[in-house]
Write an enzyme that holds these catalytic residues in place. Structure first.
Site, PDB file in Angstrom:
ATOM      1  N   THR A   1       0.849  -1.196   0.000  1.00 11.95           N
ATOM      2  CA  THR A   1       0.000   0.000   0.000  1.00 11.95           C
ATOM      3  C   THR A   1       0.887   1.249   0.000  1.00 11.95           C
ATOM      4  O   THR A   1       0.615   2.222  -0.713  1.00 11.95           O
ATOM      5  CB  THR A   1      -0.946  -0.002   1.223  1.00 11.95           C
ATOM      6  OG1 THR A   1      -1.454  -1.326   1.412  1.00 11.95           O
ATOM      7  CG2 THR A   1      -2.109   0.951   1.021  1.00 11.95           C
TER       8      THR A   1
ATOM      9  N   ASP B   1      -1.134  -4.179   9.068  1.00 14.21           N
ATOM     10  CA  ASP B   1      -1.614  -5.555   8.869  1.00 14.21           C
ATOM     11  C   ASP B   1      -2.988  -5.737   9.490  1.00 14.21           C
ATOM     12  O   ASP B   1      -3.806  -6.502   8.991  1.00 14.21           O
ATOM     13  CB  ASP B   1      -0.608  -6.542   9.458  1.00 14.21           C
ATOM     14  CG  ASP B   1       0.729  -6.432   8.754  1.00 14.21           C
ATOM     15  OD1 ASP B   1       0.753  -6.546   7.522  1.00 14.21           O
ATOM     16  OD2 ASP B   1       1.742  -6.173   9.426  1.00 14.21           O
TER      17      ASP B   1
ATOM     18  N   GLU C   1       9.713   1.704  11.118  1.00 12.71           N
ATOM     19  CA  GLU C   1       8.392   2.339  10.984  1.00 12.71           C
ATOM     20  C   GLU C   1       8.020   3.052  12.279  1.00 12.71           C
ATOM     21  O   GLU C   1       7.535   4.189  12.269  1.00 12.71           O
ATOM     22  CB  GLU C   1       7.339   1.285  10.635  1.00 12.71           C
ATOM     23  CG  GLU C   1       7.501   0.733   9.224  1.00 12.71           C
ATOM     24  CD  GLU C   1       6.585  -0.437   8.895  1.00 12.71           C
ATOM     25  OE1 GLU C   1       6.523  -0.810   7.719  1.00 12.71           O
ATOM     26  OE2 GLU C   1       5.934  -0.988   9.802  1.00 12.71           O
TER      27      GLU C   1
HETATM   28  C1  ABF Z   1       3.871  -2.151   6.405  1.00 11.87           C
HETATM   29  O1  ABF Z   1       3.416  -2.933   5.365  1.00 11.87           O
HETATM   30  C2  ABF Z   1       3.697  -2.944   7.557  1.00 11.87           C
HETATM   31  O2  ABF Z   1       3.956  -2.573   8.810  1.00 11.87           O
HETATM   32  C3  ABF Z   1       2.671  -3.897   7.317  1.00 11.87           C
HETATM   33  O3  ABF Z   1       3.282  -5.056   7.734  1.00 11.87           O
HETATM   34  C4  ABF Z   1       2.570  -3.916   5.860  1.00 11.87           C
HETATM   35  C5  ABF Z   1       1.245  -3.820   5.225  1.00 11.87           C
HETATM   36  O4  ABF Z   1       1.436  -4.349   3.977  1.00 11.87           O
HETATM   37  P1  ABF Z   1       0.569  -4.115   2.739  1.00 11.87           P
HETATM   38  O5  ABF Z   1       0.402  -2.653   2.559  1.00 11.87           O
HETATM   39  O6  ABF Z   1       1.401  -4.750   1.696  1.00 11.87           O
HETATM   40  O7  ABF Z   1      -0.714  -4.827   2.992  1.00 11.87           O
HETATM   41  O8  ABF Z   1       3.218  -0.973   6.471  1.00 11.87           O
END
Ligand code: ABF
Length: 222
Positions: A31, A84, A103
């Site tokens: 994302t 997540d 993060e």
């Molecule tokens: C990071 O990306 C993370 O902390 C979390 O694990 C992950 C979410 O992944 P995605 O956006 O691919 O669903 O922000």
């Protein structure tokens, strides 16, 4: 809409939270990658960026952004990242992408955490997604025993049949089977275990705004 289309929609919506001519803190994951690509479209309005992982730094640089060392930054209006799992009150599980420590550090400098996620990430109780815990390598077995004693089942994250090594040179334990009813207390308790670098619970400092991608459009929780 596919999950990727929902992620793209929230990435686009997050652009409204970018403060012109200021530093933007940028997260990690698929994302966040959509967000980076959208941010590139308004690059001329961005003073510089701070990245939460080597992968994000590389993607930002590929778009021509300046990526600052956090040590040279004293303030930033927003940090924008995925999750997540997230509750309606903004507590999150993060770390599926193994970048939880950076993060949390970058987020701690930002005035606001803007979470961007597809609607499937919204939960009532955190814990169905295995809780990531970054640990010092020599401590993974002792920390796993302590996490198991508080009701989880800790598994060392592997990659290519070897323990996955984070950008900080550490390991990740994924704790299965947790029912996290008090995320603030759980975050403090796990952070207090000797050998733990960071737990992927972001509750003491959660998201200020969550943009959730739903079939009917982007829903804003704040
Ligand atoms: C990071 O990306 C993370 O902390 C979390 O694990 C992950 C979410 O992944 P995605 O956006 O691919 O669903 O922000």
């Amino acid at each position: 809409m596919t999950q990727d289309e929902l992620k793209l929609e929230v990435a686009k919506a997050a652009i409204a939270y970018v403060v012109e001519n200021e530093i933007v803190g940028v997260g990690t994951g698929s994302t966040a990658n959509f967000f980076i690509d959208e941010l590139a479209k308004i690059k001329h309005k961005v003073k510089a960026t701070v990245a939460s992982s080597e992968a994000t730094a590389a993607r930002l640089r590929a778009h021509g952004f300046e990526v600052l060392d956090l040590n040279d930054v004293t303030s930033m209006p927003v940090y924008i990242d995925g999750a997540d799992e997230i509750t309606a009150s903004g507590a999150m599980i993060k770390g599926g992408g193994a970048a939880l420590t950076r993060e949390k550090i970058v987020a701690s400098v930002a005035e606001k955490f803007i979470c961007i996620a597809d609607g499937s990430k919204l939960v009532e109780t955190l814990g169905k997604f295995p809780l990531p815990v970054e640990v010092i390598p020599m401590s993974h077995a002792v920390v796993a025993r302590k996490l198991n004693a508080i009701g989880g089942e800790a598994k060392l994250r592997m990659k290519d049949e070897k323990p996955l090594v984070t950008d900080n040179g550490n390991y990740i334990l994924d704790v299965h089977g947790m029912q996290i009813t008090d995320p603030v207390a759980m975050e403090a308790a796990i952070n207090n275990i000797v050998g733990v670098v960071t737990v992927g619970l972001f509750a003491a400092q959660g998201a200020n705004v969550c943009l959730l991608g739903m079939a009917e459009g982007v829903k804003t929780l704040q």
